[in-house]
Design a protein around this motif. Structure first.
Motif, PDB file in Angstrom:
ATOM      1  N   GLN A 181      -1.070 -42.695   4.789  1.00 12.80           N
ATOM      2  CA  GLN A 181      -2.187 -43.311   5.326  1.00 12.80           C
ATOM      3  C   GLN A 181      -2.165 -44.758   4.646  1.00 12.80           C
ATOM      4  OE1 GLN A 181      -6.002 -40.981   4.775  1.00 12.80           O
ATOM      5  NE2 GLN A 181      -6.821 -43.084   3.946  1.00 12.80           N
ATOM      6  N   LEU A 182      -2.196 -45.573   5.586  1.00 12.22           N
ATOM      7  CA  LEU A 182      -1.877 -47.039   5.142  1.00 12.22           C
ATOM      8  C   LEU A 182      -3.204 -47.913   4.832  1.00 12.22           C
ATOM      9  CD1 LEU A 182       0.989 -47.679   7.428  1.00 12.22           C
ATOM     10  CD2 LEU A 182       1.013 -47.038   5.376  1.00 12.22           C
ATOM     11  N   ASN A 183      -4.260 -47.195   5.095  1.00 14.15           N
ATOM     12  CA  ASN A 183      -5.603 -47.851   4.954  1.00 14.15           C
ATOM     13  C   ASN A 183      -6.769 -46.903   4.850  1.00 14.15           C
ATOM     14  OD1 ASN A 183      -5.348 -47.801   7.974  1.00 14.15           O
ATOM     15  ND2 ASN A 183      -7.352 -49.101   7.801  1.00 14.15           N
ATOM     16  N   GLU A 184      -7.972 -47.381   4.382  1.00 15.88           N
ATOM     17  CA  GLU A 184      -8.917 -46.479   4.155  1.00 15.88           C
ATOM     18  C   GLU A 184      -9.925 -46.844   5.535  1.00 15.88           C
ATOM     19  OE1 GLU A 184      -9.744 -44.144   2.337  1.00 15.88           O
ATOM     20  OE2 GLU A 184      -8.177 -44.393   0.746  1.00 15.88           O
ATOM     21  N   GLY A 185     -10.982 -45.973   5.898  1.00 16.33           N
ATOM     22  CA  GLY A 185     -11.934 -46.322   6.819  1.00 16.33           C
ATOM     23  C   GLY A 185     -11.747 -45.267   8.024  1.00 16.33           C
TER      24      GLY A 185
ATOM     25  N   SER B  12       2.872 -56.743  12.864  1.00 14.26           N
ATOM     26  CA  SER B  12       3.281 -56.035  11.618  1.00 14.26           C
ATOM     27  C   SER B  12       2.357 -55.147  10.759  1.00 14.26           C
ATOM     28  CB  SER B  12       3.566 -57.379  10.691  1.00 14.26           C
ATOM     29  OG  SER B  12       2.191 -57.761  10.389  1.00 14.26           O
ATOM     30  N   GLU B  13       2.621 -54.273   9.816  1.00 12.43           N
ATOM     31  CA  GLU B  13       1.629 -53.466   9.245  1.00 12.43           C
ATOM     32  C   GLU B  13       0.483 -54.267   8.688  1.00 12.43           C
ATOM     33  OE1 GLU B  13       2.939 -51.011   6.322  1.00 12.43           O
ATOM     34  OE2 GLU B  13       4.347 -49.874   7.395  1.00 12.43           O
ATOM     35  N   GLN B  14       0.925 -55.380   8.097  1.00 11.66           N
ATOM     36  CA  GLN B  14      -0.148 -56.028   7.606  1.00 11.66           C
ATOM     37  C   GLN B  14      -1.277 -56.544   8.320  1.00 11.66           C
ATOM     38  OE1 GLN B  14       1.097 -59.380   5.443  1.00 11.66           O
ATOM     39  NE2 GLN B  14      -0.836 -59.934   4.424  1.00 11.66           N
ATOM     40  N   GLU B  15      -0.928 -56.836   9.554  1.00 13.44           N
ATOM     41  CA  GLU B  15      -1.932 -57.433  10.532  1.00 13.44           C
ATOM     42  C   GLU B  15      -2.460 -56.363  11.326  1.00 13.44           C
ATOM     43  OE1 GLU B  15      -0.276 -60.512  12.957  1.00 13.44           O
ATOM     44  OE2 GLU B  15      -0.034 -62.093  11.505  1.00 13.44           O
ATOM     45  N   VAL B  16      -1.996 -55.376  11.654  1.00 14.42           N
ATOM     46  CA  VAL B  16      -2.736 -54.053  12.314  1.00 14.42           C
ATOM     47  C   VAL B  16      -3.523 -53.871  11.325  1.00 14.42           C
ATOM     48  CG1 VAL B  16      -2.294 -51.791  13.232  1.00 14.42           C
ATOM     49  CG2 VAL B  16      -0.872 -53.620  13.706  1.00 14.42           C
ATOM     50  N   ILE B  17      -3.259 -53.534  10.063  1.00  8.62           N
ATOM     51  CA  ILE B  17      -4.413 -53.129   8.972  1.00  8.62           C
ATOM     52  C   ILE B  17      -5.677 -54.119   8.840  1.00  8.62           C
ATOM     53  CG2 ILE B  17      -4.793 -52.750   6.626  1.00  8.62           C
ATOM     54  CD1 ILE B  17      -2.054 -51.533   6.374  1.00  8.62           C
ATOM     55  N   MET B  18      -5.210 -55.335   9.102  1.00 10.64           N
ATOM     56  CA  MET B  18      -6.455 -56.261   9.169  1.00 10.64           C
ATOM     57  C   MET B  18      -7.245 -56.107  10.286  1.00 10.64           C
ATOM     58  SD  MET B  18      -4.334 -59.923   8.034  1.00 10.64           S
ATOM     59  CE  MET B  18      -5.928 -60.957   8.287  1.00 10.64           C
ATOM     60  N   LEU B  19      -6.557 -55.870  11.271  1.00 11.87           N
ATOM     61  CA  LEU B  19      -7.384 -55.568  12.691  1.00 11.87           C
ATOM     62  C   LEU B  19      -8.330 -54.504  12.424  1.00 11.87           C
ATOM     63  CD1 LEU B  19      -7.940 -55.867  16.003  1.00 11.87           C
ATOM     64  CD2 LEU B  19      -6.011 -54.025  15.891  1.00 11.87           C
ATOM     65  N   LEU B  20      -7.736 -53.082  11.853  1.00 10.62           N
ATOM     66  CA  LEU B  20      -8.442 -51.982  11.813  1.00 10.62           C
ATOM     67  C   LEU B  20      -9.650 -52.211  10.845  1.00 10.62           C
ATOM     68  CD1 LEU B  20      -5.690 -49.445  11.872  1.00 10.62           C
ATOM     69  CD2 LEU B  20      -7.125 -50.225  13.777  1.00 10.62           C
ATOM     70  N   ASN B  21      -9.220 -52.872   9.583  1.00 11.33           N
ATOM     71  CA  ASN B  21     -10.124 -53.000   8.527  1.00 11.33           C
ATOM     72  C   ASN B  21     -11.426 -54.042   9.358  1.00 11.33           C
ATOM     73  OD1 ASN B  21      -8.896 -51.609   6.685  1.00 11.33           O
ATOM     74  ND2 ASN B  21      -7.864 -53.436   5.824  1.00 11.33           N
ATOM     75  N   THR B  22     -11.148 -54.892  10.036  1.00 11.50           N
ATOM     76  CA  THR B  22     -12.030 -55.638  10.740  1.00 11.50           C
ATOM     77  C   THR B  22     -13.008 -54.614  11.410  1.00 11.50           C
ATOM     78  OG1 THR B  22     -10.847 -57.610  11.045  1.00 11.50           O
ATOM     79  CG2 THR B  22     -12.879 -57.408  12.175  1.00 11.50           C
ATOM     80  N   LEU B  23     -12.650 -53.618  12.045  1.00 14.37           N
ATOM     81  CA  LEU B  23     -13.234 -52.824  13.018  1.00 14.37           C
ATOM     82  C   LEU B  23     -14.238 -51.827  11.945  1.00 14.37           C
ATOM     83  CD1 LEU B  23     -10.904 -51.506  15.632  1.00 14.37           C
ATOM     84  CD2 LEU B  23     -12.758 -53.229  16.160  1.00 14.37           C
ATOM     85  N   ASN B  24     -13.437 -51.262  10.986  1.00 10.26           N
ATOM     86  CA  ASN B  24     -14.196 -50.716   9.655  1.00 10.26           C
ATOM     87  C   ASN B  24     -15.380 -51.477   9.287  1.00 10.26           C
ATOM     88  OD1 ASN B  24     -12.426 -48.531  10.019  1.00 10.26           O
ATOM     89  ND2 ASN B  24     -10.846 -49.480   8.826  1.00 10.26           N
ATOM     90  N   PHE B  25     -15.246 -52.447   8.708  1.00  6.34           N
ATOM     91  CA  PHE B  25     -16.352 -53.227   8.190  1.00  6.34           C
ATOM     92  C   PHE B  25     -17.343 -53.687   9.125  1.00  6.34           C
ATOM     93  CE2 PHE B  25     -12.805 -54.984   5.273  1.00  6.34           C
ATOM     94  CZ  PHE B  25     -12.930 -53.877   4.177  1.00  6.34           C
ATOM     95  N   SER B  26     -17.217 -53.920  10.511  1.00  5.93           N
ATOM     96  CA  SER B  26     -18.096 -54.347  11.473  1.00  5.93           C
ATOM     97  C   SER B  26     -18.858 -53.123  11.936  1.00  5.93           C
ATOM     98  CB  SER B  26     -17.441 -55.224  12.477  1.00  5.93           C
ATOM     99  OG  SER B  26     -16.576 -54.360  13.231  1.00  5.93           O
ATOM    100  N   GLY B  27     -18.130 -51.901  11.919  1.00  4.97           N
ATOM    101  CA  GLY B  27     -18.836 -50.680  12.387  1.00  4.97           C
ATOM    102  C   GLY B  27     -18.592 -50.422  13.772  1.00  4.97           C
ATOM    103  N   ASN B  28     -17.697 -51.277  14.275  1.00  6.38           N
ATOM    104  CA  ASN B  28     -17.362 -50.953  15.506  1.00  6.38           C
ATOM    105  C   ASN B  28     -16.733 -49.749  16.210  1.00  6.38           C
ATOM    106  OD1 ASN B  28     -18.414 -53.452  16.740  1.00  6.38           O
ATOM    107  ND2 ASN B  28     -16.676 -54.585  15.843  1.00  6.38           N
ATOM    108  N   SER B  29     -16.787 -49.099  17.116  1.00  8.88           N
ATOM    109  CA  SER B  29     -16.342 -48.063  17.970  1.00  8.88           C
ATOM    110  C   SER B  29     -15.830 -48.346  19.198  1.00  8.88           C
ATOM    111  CB  SER B  29     -16.995 -46.712  17.626  1.00  8.88           C
ATOM    112  OG  SER B  29     -18.205 -46.862  18.386  1.00  8.88           O
ATOM    113  N   LYS B  30     -14.819 -47.594  19.563  1.00 12.98           N
ATOM    114  CA  LYS B  30     -14.340 -47.938  21.108  1.00 12.98           C
ATOM    115  C   LYS B  30     -15.491 -47.557  22.185  1.00 12.98           C
ATOM    116  CE  LYS B  30     -10.605 -46.832  24.334  1.00 12.98           C
ATOM    117  NZ  LYS B  30      -9.274 -46.292  24.395  1.00 12.98           N
TER     118      LYS B  30
END
Length: 225
Positions: free
Chosen positions: A126-130, A207-225
């Motif tokens: 697991q590479l990030n939380e949320g 890259s891993e780092q940029e994809v994690i930034m994308l997912l963390n933005t979704l986590n922090f904003s509370g967005n869902s598909k």
């Protein structure tokens, strides 16, 4: 120089004491099995079935209990977590409520989509939380020995080949395979959403780092598909 060395030793010992006070040492025997199989591997196999051959100091999490300290390694060929207790190697039971932290990375079981009609369970890094997670499937594929096709080439010995595959897990679906590309991410997360975040943060999403930034933005904003 001696003073610096002594200070380093004292700090290391202090760290170990602090760790031992906040964790437990022995994993209860009901959570692992002692039988290990060699899988019939040939003695001349090249490579290792383990992500890292040596055991590393890690933590075992079982349900909501405090973690247990253990020497752990991941068998990427058999998809198992192994622990070493005084030279005795055991395999942790494969349960969703049992997780391991190795090298600051959490190994946990997730359901993942194999194809349209089939779902499996297995260990992922697991590479990030949320709610929106980037997962890495580390696999060792065994290749049989191969005879050379001609006298100009050499025989290939039996060997392990590394296979790394990324997956994305969201609250609404099983983990799905993804490539670290904007188009692949958009298929899972939504084209407009991915494009909006990528543009605002100037992300190439390769890259891993940029994809994690994308997912963390979704986590922090509370967005869902």
């Amino acid at each position: 120089m001696k003073k610096i060395l002594l200070t380093s030793i004292v700090m290391s010992l202090t760290f170990q004491v602090v760790i031992s006070q906040s964790t437990r040492v022995e994993v209860p025997t009901e959570f692992f099995r002692n039988e290990l199989r060699d899988g019939g591997l040939p003695p001349n196999v090249v490579g290792t079935p383990y992500e890292t051959e040596d055991f590393q100091i890690g933590k075992i999490y079982i349900k909501d209990a405090d973690p247990y300290m253990a020497r752990v390694r991941y068998d990427a060929y058999r998809d198992n977590l192994e622990i070493d207790t005084d030279g005795k190697v055991s395999t942790l039971l494969k349960r969703e409520y049992i997780k391991a932290e190795i090298g600051n990375k959490l190994y946990a079981i997730y359901e993942y989509q194999v194809d349209k009609n089939n779902v499996r369970k297995g260990y992922f890094k697991q590479l990030n939380e949320g709610d929106f997670k980037l997962l890495l499937k580390v696999k060792k594929e065994f290749k049989q020995a191969e005879e050379a096709a001609s006298t100009y080439k050499k025989d290939s010995p039996p060997r392990f080949v590394d296979e790394l595959t990324y997956y994305i897990s969201t609250p609404d679906m099983k983990a799905k395979e993804v490539k670290l590309k904007k188009k692949s991410l958009a298929k899972i997360l939504g084209k407009e959403k991915v494009a909006s975040i990528a543009d605002s943060k100037k992300l190439k999403l390769n890259s891993e780092q940029e994809v994690i930034m994308l997912l963390n933005t979704l986590n922090f904003s509370g967005n869902s598909k």
